[in-house]
Design a protein around this motif. Structure first.
Motif, PDB file in Angstrom:
ATOM      1  N   ILE A  17     -15.733 -45.967 101.042  1.00  0.00           N
ATOM      2  CA  ILE A  17     -16.454 -45.086 100.107  1.00  0.00           C
ATOM      3  C   ILE A  17     -15.697 -45.020  98.785  1.00  0.00           C
ATOM      4  O   ILE A  17     -16.305 -44.904  97.724  1.00  0.00           O
ATOM      5  CB  ILE A  17     -16.637 -43.670 100.706  1.00  0.00           C
ATOM      6  N   ASP A  20     -13.896 -42.021  94.556  1.00  0.00           N
ATOM      7  CA  ASP A  20     -14.768 -40.932  94.100  1.00  0.00           C
ATOM      8  C   ASP A  20     -14.948 -39.853  95.168  1.00  0.00           C
ATOM      9  O   ASP A  20     -15.314 -38.726  94.850  1.00  0.00           O
ATOM     10  CB  ASP A  20     -16.142 -41.475  93.670  1.00  0.00           C
ATOM     11  N   ALA A  21     -14.700 -40.232  96.407  1.00  0.00           N
ATOM     12  CA  ALA A  21     -14.700 -39.240  97.487  1.00  0.00           C
ATOM     13  C   ALA A  21     -13.269 -38.726  97.630  1.00  0.00           C
ATOM     14  O   ALA A  21     -12.374 -39.489  97.965  1.00  0.00           O
ATOM     15  CB  ALA A  21     -15.170 -39.870  98.794  1.00  0.00           C
ATOM     16  N   PRO A  22     -13.027 -37.430  97.365  1.00  0.00           N
ATOM     17  CA  PRO A  22     -11.660 -36.901  97.414  1.00  0.00           C
ATOM     18  C   PRO A  22     -10.979 -37.227  98.750  1.00  0.00           C
ATOM     19  O   PRO A  22     -11.633 -37.245  99.798  1.00  0.00           O
ATOM     20  CB  PRO A  22     -11.873 -35.394  97.256  1.00  0.00           C
ATOM     21  N   LEU A  30     -11.521 -34.952 101.741  1.00  0.00           N
ATOM     22  CA  LEU A  30     -12.861 -35.069 102.320  1.00  0.00           C
ATOM     23  C   LEU A  30     -12.928 -36.252 103.278  1.00  0.00           C
ATOM     24  O   LEU A  30     -13.419 -36.143 104.412  1.00  0.00           O
ATOM     25  CB  LEU A  30     -13.911 -35.220 101.206  1.00  0.00           C
ATOM     26  N   LEU A  87     -18.827 -29.492 104.414  1.00  0.00           N
ATOM     27  CA  LEU A  87     -18.999 -30.626 103.499  1.00  0.00           C
ATOM     28  C   LEU A  87     -18.728 -31.962 104.185  1.00  0.00           C
ATOM     29  O   LEU A  87     -19.379 -32.969 103.869  1.00  0.00           O
ATOM     30  CB  LEU A  87     -18.107 -30.439 102.270  1.00  0.00           C
ATOM     31  N   GLY A  96     -21.336 -34.844 104.265  1.00  0.00           N
ATOM     32  CA  GLY A  96     -20.937 -36.171 103.800  1.00  0.00           C
ATOM     33  C   GLY A  96     -21.237 -37.250 104.832  1.00  0.00           C
ATOM     34  O   GLY A  96     -21.757 -38.321 104.493  1.00  0.00           O
ATOM     35  N   THR A 155     -25.116 -37.804 105.039  1.00  0.00           N
ATOM     36  CA  THR A 155     -25.656 -38.545 103.889  1.00  0.00           C
ATOM     37  C   THR A 155     -25.191 -40.003 103.916  1.00  0.00           C
ATOM     38  O   THR A 155     -25.973 -40.928 103.693  1.00  0.00           O
ATOM     39  CB  THR A 155     -25.199 -37.894 102.571  1.00  0.00           C
ATOM     40  N   GLN A 188     -26.737 -44.201 103.859  1.00  0.00           N
ATOM     41  CA  GLN A 188     -26.275 -45.252 102.951  1.00  0.00           C
ATOM     42  C   GLN A 188     -25.874 -46.493 103.744  1.00  0.00           C
ATOM     43  O   GLN A 188     -26.217 -47.624 103.390  1.00  0.00           O
ATOM     44  CB  GLN A 188     -25.091 -44.743 102.125  1.00  0.00           C
ATOM     45  N   THR A 219     -28.489 -41.901  98.326  1.00  0.00           N
ATOM     46  CA  THR A 219     -27.373 -41.535  99.209  1.00  0.00           C
ATOM     47  C   THR A 219     -26.041 -41.640  98.478  1.00  0.00           C
ATOM     48  O   THR A 219     -25.152 -40.814  98.689  1.00  0.00           O
ATOM     49  CB  THR A 219     -27.321 -42.418 100.476  1.00  0.00           C
ATOM     50  N   GLN A 220     -25.889 -42.645  97.610  1.00  0.00           N
ATOM     51  CA  GLN A 220     -24.650 -42.743  96.818  1.00  0.00           C
ATOM     52  C   GLN A 220     -24.480 -41.504  95.946  1.00  0.00           C
ATOM     53  O   GLN A 220     -23.387 -40.941  95.832  1.00  0.00           O
ATOM     54  CB  GLN A 220     -24.674 -43.988  95.926  1.00  0.00           C
ATOM     55  N   ALA A 278     -25.806 -38.509  96.301  1.00  0.00           N
ATOM     56  CA  ALA A 278     -25.737 -37.225  97.007  1.00  0.00           C
ATOM     57  C   ALA A 278     -24.548 -37.135  97.953  1.00  0.00           C
ATOM     58  O   ALA A 278     -24.184 -36.043  98.377  1.00  0.00           O
ATOM     59  CB  ALA A 278     -27.031 -36.993  97.792  1.00  0.00           C
ATOM     60  N   GLY A 279     -23.938 -38.259  98.284  1.00  0.00           N
ATOM     61  CA  GLY A 279     -22.960 -38.309  99.363  1.00  0.00           C
ATOM     62  C   GLY A 279     -21.515 -38.032  98.964  1.00  0.00           C
ATOM     63  O   GLY A 279     -21.249 -37.392  97.947  1.00  0.00           O
ATOM     64  N   PRO A 280     -20.582 -38.507  99.799  1.00  0.00           N
ATOM     65  CA  PRO A 280     -19.155 -38.188  99.618  1.00  0.00           C
ATOM     66  C   PRO A 280     -18.589 -38.662  98.278  1.00  0.00           C
ATOM     67  O   PRO A 280     -17.635 -38.070  97.773  1.00  0.00           O
ATOM     68  CB  PRO A 280     -18.466 -38.930 100.764  1.00  0.00           C
ATOM     69  N   ALA A 281     -19.132 -39.714  97.700  1.00  0.00           N
ATOM     70  CA  ALA A 281     -18.644 -40.178  96.402  1.00  0.00           C
ATOM     71  C   ALA A 281     -19.440 -39.554  95.255  1.00  0.00           C
ATOM     72  O   ALA A 281     -19.156 -39.776  94.087  1.00  0.00           O
ATOM     73  CB  ALA A 281     -18.714 -41.706  96.318  1.00  0.00           C
ATOM     74  N   VAL A 314     -21.459 -34.372  97.206  1.00  0.00           N
ATOM     75  CA  VAL A 314     -20.574 -33.731  98.196  1.00  0.00           C
ATOM     76  C   VAL A 314     -19.114 -33.843  97.747  1.00  0.00           C
ATOM     77  O   VAL A 314     -18.344 -32.879  97.841  1.00  0.00           O
ATOM     78  CB  VAL A 314     -20.781 -34.351  99.604  1.00  0.00           C
ATOM     79  N   GLY A 315     -18.743 -35.004  97.235  1.00  0.00           N
ATOM     80  CA  GLY A 315     -17.381 -35.182  96.727  1.00  0.00           C
ATOM     81  C   GLY A 315     -17.095 -34.279  95.533  1.00  0.00           C
ATOM     82  O   GLY A 315     -15.992 -33.737  95.398  1.00  0.00           O
ATOM     83  N   ARG A 335     -19.920 -35.719  89.247  1.00  0.00           N
ATOM     84  CA  ARG A 335     -20.239 -35.909  90.648  1.00  0.00           C
ATOM     85  C   ARG A 335     -21.045 -34.752  91.221  1.00  0.00           C
ATOM     86  O   ARG A 335     -22.013 -34.948  91.952  1.00  0.00           O
ATOM     87  CB  ARG A 335     -18.948 -36.094  91.460  1.00  0.00           C
TER      88      ARG A 335
END
Lengths: 295, 295
Positions: free
Chosen positions: A27, A30-32, A35, A115, A119, A122, A126, B146-147, B149-152, B155-156, B180
């Motif tokens: 991912i 961009d995803a912390p 998380l 979250l 995550g 969602t 993807q 999904t990109q 709305a998702g973890p990246a 949600v991120g 984000r």
């Protein structure tokens, strides 16, 4: 073919255990970090991988390469995992332990657990878009999986389960809750294998019925283990369902009645399996495994 | 063409307001009544429908019939709504009011609010599979949404926002969080319109940049309204962000600095819009509307 069930299970469980965190890594930044850690923590928390194994065993039974199924298998495991994270929250079942380990919110806090679940849910869709199959089949897959996991499926079953707590249910009502709460996602795991393998509607329907009976057997076995199981093996306090005022099959039918019902659904499951044209060796063995497991 | 912005907005908002609960009704009896009520409650809670309007205005700008876009427009509004329900939970922002009405968990309880959010998120992807467009385009749409709305994406951004609370951020860091947390979903609303209209990659890229600037403008305006707005108009206590120890643009840049930044992003947004081949009348007016709104 030639793999025994134990070899298949060991090999594919290992493969899934290594793929799941890898997908989360992909991912990217961009995803912390925290998380992703929270998502991976629950994915790594020692699940049996029943749902993805069912998907892969179905592909295998139709002689298809497993490589075309891994994203879908992992996506379904992510949906299952998100549902566990949210179920365990203080606002829901308020569980501190899951499979013998602290639950997600115990480690990362309630907000992060919410979250992480969002995550995973969602991201699972993807992942389904990235399968190496035709767009038609991807859309079919996503349609069926969202039906199984959504308000008319797993989420609806969870609500119905909450509504049923503290109320007397009969066996049919309990079965209907379980069909939605756990059965539909198990069923769609098998159906997903059949969709990817592009088998006929009739085959898919037989496999769906197989999996619905398997799912009910799975739930009844869970209830029986909660009464009879070994706490150190199942990873949660024995009898916790009874204390919770939950409706269970042993409470409703007695322990012998529950065991009879378990046998019935295992038999029915296999009957549907025999109607298909697939090599059903693995799925028969999974059915026996689910019926005989001690955790 | 011929519709004025006000006519378009009124007509389409009405259409969306009536379609959204209808889609939830269509889920049927397998979704418990209270779950559907809880989902509809938040969908009906008086949102401005900015995201679906952006999608429809993009389709309109390319001369496409809006009928091919409603499912996607409603799906994105459902994703936005689920994120508000979860954000408002006691474990997250712990808000009792949203748009002047009790938040979902205040009416239905925390557990139901979690599940209503999960249900809306899952169902949004089911709705996307039902669009009357080619499977290739559906898959592309689901991938991008999904990109975003998702973890990246959203949600991120929510996690990054939580991590930023109580810490000093600079304007770039704040902007990156907002991109984000709110920007990506706004951007994908416009992109979704472009994907359904099957325009070129270059057009889509320009529209994405338009929408990212619009999203930042939207957030800055929100922050300014929180300082200067009229409580009875915006539906939440004025100054609540400051009390929350939240990082906001007025706090970072002063109110005049924030207003300058707002103007900059509105200008940039329009610049990208003018690069496209579409009839951009409506989107220009939406941009002005977002910059000048009083709630």
């Amino acid at each position: 073919m030639g793999l025994t069930f134990d070899q298949f299970l060991e090999q594919e469980k290992q493969q899934l255990d290594s793929l799941l965190p890898t997908f989360i890594d992909h991912i990217g930044e961009d995803a912390p970090n925290v998380l992703r850690e929270s998502m991976v923590y629950s994915l790594n928390a020692g699940g049996k991988r029943v749902r993805p194994i069912l998907l892969l065993a179905t592909l295998y039974g139709y002689g298809k390469p497993l490589t075309i199924g891994y994203e879908a298998a992992c996506a379904i495991e992510m949906i299952h995992t998100y549902s566990l994270i949210h179920d365990d929250l203080p606002a829901m079942d308020d569980d501190d332990l899951r499979r013998g380990k602290p639950t997600n919110h115990k480690v990362f806090g309630d907000a992060m657990a919410i979250l992480a679940g969002d995550g995973l849910l969602t991201y699972s869709f993807q992942l389904l878009t990235s399968l190496k199959i035709s767009s038609e089949i991807k859309v079919k897959l996503i349609e069926r999986i969202t039906q199984a996991a959504g308000p008319a499926g797993m989420v609806g079953g969870q609500v119905a389960d909450m509504q049923g707590e503290g109320r007397e249910l009969n066996a049919d009502q309990l079965q209907e809750i379980h069909r939605r709460k756990t059965g539909e996602l198990l069923a769609v795991s098998v159906e997903a294998g059949a969709i990817i393998a592009e088998v006929s509607e009739d085959e898919r329907e037989a496999l769906r019925n197989f999996a619905l009976h398997l799912g009910l057997a799975f739930q009844i076995k869970d209830d029986i283990l909660d009464v009879e199981g070994d706490e150190s093996v199942i990873g949660k306090p024995v009898g916790s369902d009874v204390g919770n005022d939950k409706n269970t099959y042993p409470k409703l039918l007695g322990i012998e009645g529950a065991k009879e019902k378990l046998s019935f659904h295992l038999r029915e499951a296999k009957k549907y399996l025999y109607k298909t044209s697939m090599d059903h060796t693995l799925l028969v063995e999974i059915t026996d495994y689910i019926g005989n497991r001690s955790k």
